[in-house]
Design an enzyme around this catalytic site. Structure first.
Site, mmCIF file in Angstrom:
data_model
loop_
_atom_site.group_PDB
_atom_site.id
_atom_site.type_symbol
_atom_site.label_atom_id
_atom_site.label_comp_id
_atom_site.label_asym_id
_atom_site.label_seq_id
_atom_site.Cartn_x
_atom_site.Cartn_y
_atom_site.Cartn_z
ATOM 1 N N GLY A 47 121.331 -44.958 35.277
ATOM 2 C CA GLY A 47 119.915 -44.713 35.037
ATOM 3 C C GLY A 47 119.583 -44.240 33.633
ATOM 4 O O GLY A 47 118.415 -44.053 33.300
ATOM 5 N N HIS A 48 120.575 -44.068 32.780
ATOM 6 C CA HIS A 48 120.325 -43.524 31.432
ATOM 7 C C HIS A 48 121.067 -44.342 30.392
ATOM 8 O O HIS A 48 122.121 -43.924 29.935
ATOM 9 C CB HIS A 48 120.786 -42.068 31.370
ATOM 10 C CG HIS A 48 120.165 -41.274 30.269
ATOM 11 N ND1 HIS A 48 120.676 -41.227 29.001
ATOM 12 C CD2 HIS A 48 119.073 -40.484 30.258
ATOM 13 C CE1 HIS A 48 119.942 -40.424 28.255
ATOM 14 N NE2 HIS A 48 118.963 -39.963 28.998
ATOM 15 N N PHE A 49 120.652 -45.368 29.944
ATOM 16 C CA PHE A 49 119.518 -46.195 30.327
ATOM 17 C C PHE A 49 120.050 -47.582 30.652
ATOM 18 O O PHE A 49 120.902 -48.071 29.897
ATOM 19 C CB PHE A 49 118.514 -46.303 29.175
ATOM 20 C CG PHE A 49 117.944 -44.972 28.746
ATOM 21 C CD1 PHE A 49 116.967 -44.350 29.503
ATOM 22 C CD2 PHE A 49 118.386 -44.345 27.599
ATOM 23 C CE1 PHE A 49 116.425 -43.130 29.095
ATOM 24 C CE2 PHE A 49 117.854 -43.126 27.190
ATOM 25 C CZ PHE A 49 116.880 -42.512 27.930
ATOM 26 N N ILE A 54 123.107 -44.501 27.013
ATOM 27 C CA ILE A 54 123.204 -43.358 26.101
ATOM 28 C C ILE A 54 123.593 -42.139 26.939
ATOM 29 O O ILE A 54 122.978 -41.864 27.966
ATOM 30 C CB ILE A 54 121.851 -43.075 25.393
ATOM 31 C CG1 ILE A 54 121.386 -44.280 24.585
ATOM 32 C CG2 ILE A 54 121.936 -41.817 24.529
ATOM 33 C CD1 ILE A 54 122.241 -44.618 23.398
#
Length: 145
Positions: A47-49, A54
């Site tokens: 989820g990041h990203f 990152i």
């Protein structure tokens, strides 16, 4: 050098929140160097990203704090630490200078600024390829579990 097995004896953190893999240098009461190998397989990258992974700044600071916890524990020799834990108290002057990506080896370097009783004040840097990616001042306290 402190390997993962000894880190697991010192820190209460476990997967997916154990954020240091090895300690490569420790000078009790003075400094520590530790690292984390950042891999694409980490859950955080779902989820990041998506499409642009990152490593989150909060995870960098937490890894820095965990290295500081190891430093505080290994520097405290005058009491039984079997029922103690290090609690992260404050973050000051945090700066993020470059993104951390999968495949990076994130090295934490922390120096003791002040130590009084159970409270430790540390200056930390997170580096990739000897370039500062993040920095902060941290406070931690050794407490009863």
């Amino acid at each position: 050098m402190i390997d993962i097995n000894e880190i697991l004896e010192i820190l209460p953190h476990r997967f997916p929140f154990l954020l240091i893999d090895r300690v490569i240098d420790l000078q009790p009461g003075i400094s520590i160097k530790a690292y984390k190998n950042v891999t694409f397989n980490e859950q955080i990258f779902q989820g990041h990203f998506p499409g642009h992974p990152i490593y989150p700044g909060v995870m960098i600071i937490e890894g820095m704090a965990q290295a500081g916890g190891v430093l505080a524990f290994k520097s405290t020799t005058d009491e039984d630490l079997s029922n103690k834990v290090v609690y992260f108290m404050t973050i000051d002057k945090a700066k993020f200078r470059q993104p951390i990506r999968p495949g990076d080896r994130l090295e934490y370097r922390l120096n003791v600024l002040k130590h009084r009783g159970r409270i430790w004040v540390l200056k930390g840097e997170a580096l990739v390829d000897d370039k500062v990616a993040a920095e902060a001042e941290l406070q931690a306290m050794i407490m009863d579990k």
